[in-house]
Write an enzyme that holds these catalytic residues in place. Structure first.
Site, mmCIF file in Angstrom:
data_model
loop_
_atom_site.group_PDB
_atom_site.id
_atom_site.type_symbol
_atom_site.label_atom_id
_atom_site.label_comp_id
_atom_site.label_asym_id
_atom_site.label_seq_id
_atom_site.Cartn_x
_atom_site.Cartn_y
_atom_site.Cartn_z
ATOM 1 N N ASP A 10 -10.184 -63.151 2.544
ATOM 2 C CA ASP A 10 -10.172 -64.510 3.085
ATOM 3 C C ASP A 10 -11.557 -64.756 3.680
ATOM 4 O O ASP A 10 -12.329 -63.816 3.904
ATOM 5 C CB ASP A 10 -9.076 -64.583 4.168
ATOM 6 C CG ASP A 10 -9.192 -65.801 5.041
ATOM 7 O OD1 ASP A 10 -9.210 -66.924 4.479
ATOM 8 O OD2 ASP A 10 -9.287 -65.660 6.279
ATOM 9 N N ASP A 12 -12.560 -67.874 6.266
ATOM 10 C CA ASP A 12 -12.602 -68.394 7.646
ATOM 11 C C ASP A 12 -11.713 -67.578 8.573
ATOM 12 O O ASP A 12 -10.516 -67.482 8.344
ATOM 13 C CB ASP A 12 -12.197 -69.866 7.645
ATOM 14 C CG ASP A 12 -13.227 -70.724 6.926
ATOM 15 O OD1 ASP A 12 -12.862 -71.405 5.954
ATOM 16 O OD2 ASP A 12 -14.412 -70.646 7.297
HETATM 17 C C1 XBP Z 1 -9.471 -71.941 6.529
HETATM 18 C C2 XBP Z 1 -9.148 -73.362 6.308
HETATM 19 C C3 XBP Z 1 -10.245 -74.303 5.926
HETATM 20 C C4 XBP Z 1 -11.253 -74.432 7.066
HETATM 21 C C5 XBP Z 1 -12.064 -75.696 6.945
HETATM 22 O O1 XBP Z 1 -9.705 -71.397 5.258
HETATM 23 O O2 XBP Z 1 -7.986 -73.731 6.392
HETATM 24 O O3 XBP Z 1 -9.640 -75.558 5.683
HETATM 25 O O4 XBP Z 1 -10.534 -74.539 8.292
HETATM 26 O O5 XBP Z 1 -12.736 -75.700 5.692
HETATM 27 P P1 XBP Z 1 -9.445 -69.785 4.967
HETATM 28 P P2 XBP Z 1 -12.673 -77.018 4.755
HETATM 29 O O6 XBP Z 1 -8.931 -69.146 6.244
HETATM 30 O O7 XBP Z 1 -8.440 -69.761 3.839
HETATM 31 O O8 XBP Z 1 -10.803 -69.263 4.577
HETATM 32 O O9 XBP Z 1 -12.985 -78.192 5.645
HETATM 33 O O10 XBP Z 1 -13.701 -76.771 3.698
HETATM 34 O O11 XBP Z 1 -11.264 -77.030 4.237
HETATM 35 MG MG MG Z 2 -8.622 -67.519 7.370
#
Ligand code: XBP
Ligand code: MG
Length: 260
Positions: A10, A12
């Site tokens: 993953d 973020d």
């Molecule tokens: C986390 C999310 C993303 C980010 C914002 O993604 O839900 O939406 O919060 O990025 P993950 P965007 O944990 O799956 O990496 O604005 O590009 O959606």
């Molecule tokens: Mg994440």
């Protein structure tokens, strides 16, 4: 039993702590540039993270918190243009080096590459954000180290739906029993498990440390570094300071044996 062939990361909250001081700040800058009085505080953003995907999160914000805001005729187009502006602010922050990788991430990626393990990304965020994080926080050519980068709108349904992990494994030509997922949240854990991946390691962060992470094979506060050991929160496999490839192999074998 299948051997561990690929690590699926993953982004973020897992590769880097991007939400509170990264994405949230970029959203607020885009709102300000558009002359909107929308201000996402750290606490409000923590609630909004219940919805994955930036565009979906803005629509949820309007629905749940801002019935007062007059909706433009083309709401989807309006939100999409706000999201494009937000992504520009966010990639600018990454290009300035504002967001480092979390402890142990680079160490584990280097170890896995040296061992010939396939590497994948499975994330809700946009491809631009992934590429900017990898080139600024890991290495200029780091995107080439990954055998698949599955990101954002490439699939119809975002996490906790399993789509992004299923798509990533299809690109690799691997079965779930050959993979392990590294995540940070309940949504990510559900996505990986519902894609059939049995071994899931969760590295919690400020927004996810209170979540119910039942079903994760191992929960730690980070992947750890020799000078900053990981703190193990749950899981049958002992972590001796750092989550290493050997730790992941043990997690993979435990989870897949338990599933038989
Ligand atoms: C986390 C999310 C993303 C980010 C914002 O993604 O839900 O939406 O919060 O990025 P993950 P965007 O944990 O799956 O990496 O604005 O590009 O959606
Ligand atoms: Mg994440």
């Amino acid at each position: 039993m299948s051997e561990l062939r690929a690590l699926l990361f993953d982004v973020d909250g897992t590769l880097a702590d991007t939400e509170r001081d990264g994405h949230r700040v970029a959203f607020n800058r885009a709102f300000r540039d558009a002359g909107l009085d929308w201000e996402w505080t750290p606490d409000l953003y923590g609630e909004l993270l219940a919805v994955t995907g930036g565009k979906e999160r803005m629509l949820h914000y309007l629905e749940r918190f801002r019935p007062d805001v007059p909706r433009p005729a083309d709401l989807a187009g309006f939100v999409a243009s706000l999201h494009k502006a937000k992504t520009r602010h966010y990639t600018d922050m990454l290009d300035s080096g504002a967001i480092p990788l979390r402890p142990g991430v680079a160490r584990l990626i280097h170890e896995a590459r040296a061992a010939g393990c396939l590497l994948g990304i499975a994330t809700t965020t946009t491809p631009d954000n992934v590429l900017a994080l990898l080139r600024n926080a890991l290495a200029p050519d780091a995107a080439d180290w990954f055998d698949v980068i599955a990101a954002g709108d490439i699939v119809p349904r975002k996490k906790p739906a399993p789509d992004i992990y299923t798509w990533a494994m299809a690109q690799l030509g691997l079965s779930p029993s050959e993979c392990i997922a590294l995540e940070d949240s309940r949504h990510g854990l559900d996505s990986a498990k519902d894609a059939g991946i049995r071994g899931v390691v969760v590295t919690v962060n400020g927004y996810t440390e209170e979540q119910d992470l039942e079903g994760a094979t191992l929960v730690v506060d980070s992947l750890g570094e020799p000078e900053r050991p990981a703190r193990q929160l749950t899981g049958p496999v002992a972590v001796d300071g750092c989550v290493t490839l050997a730790t992941l192999r043990a997690v993979h074998d435990f989870a897949n044996a338990a599933a038989r």
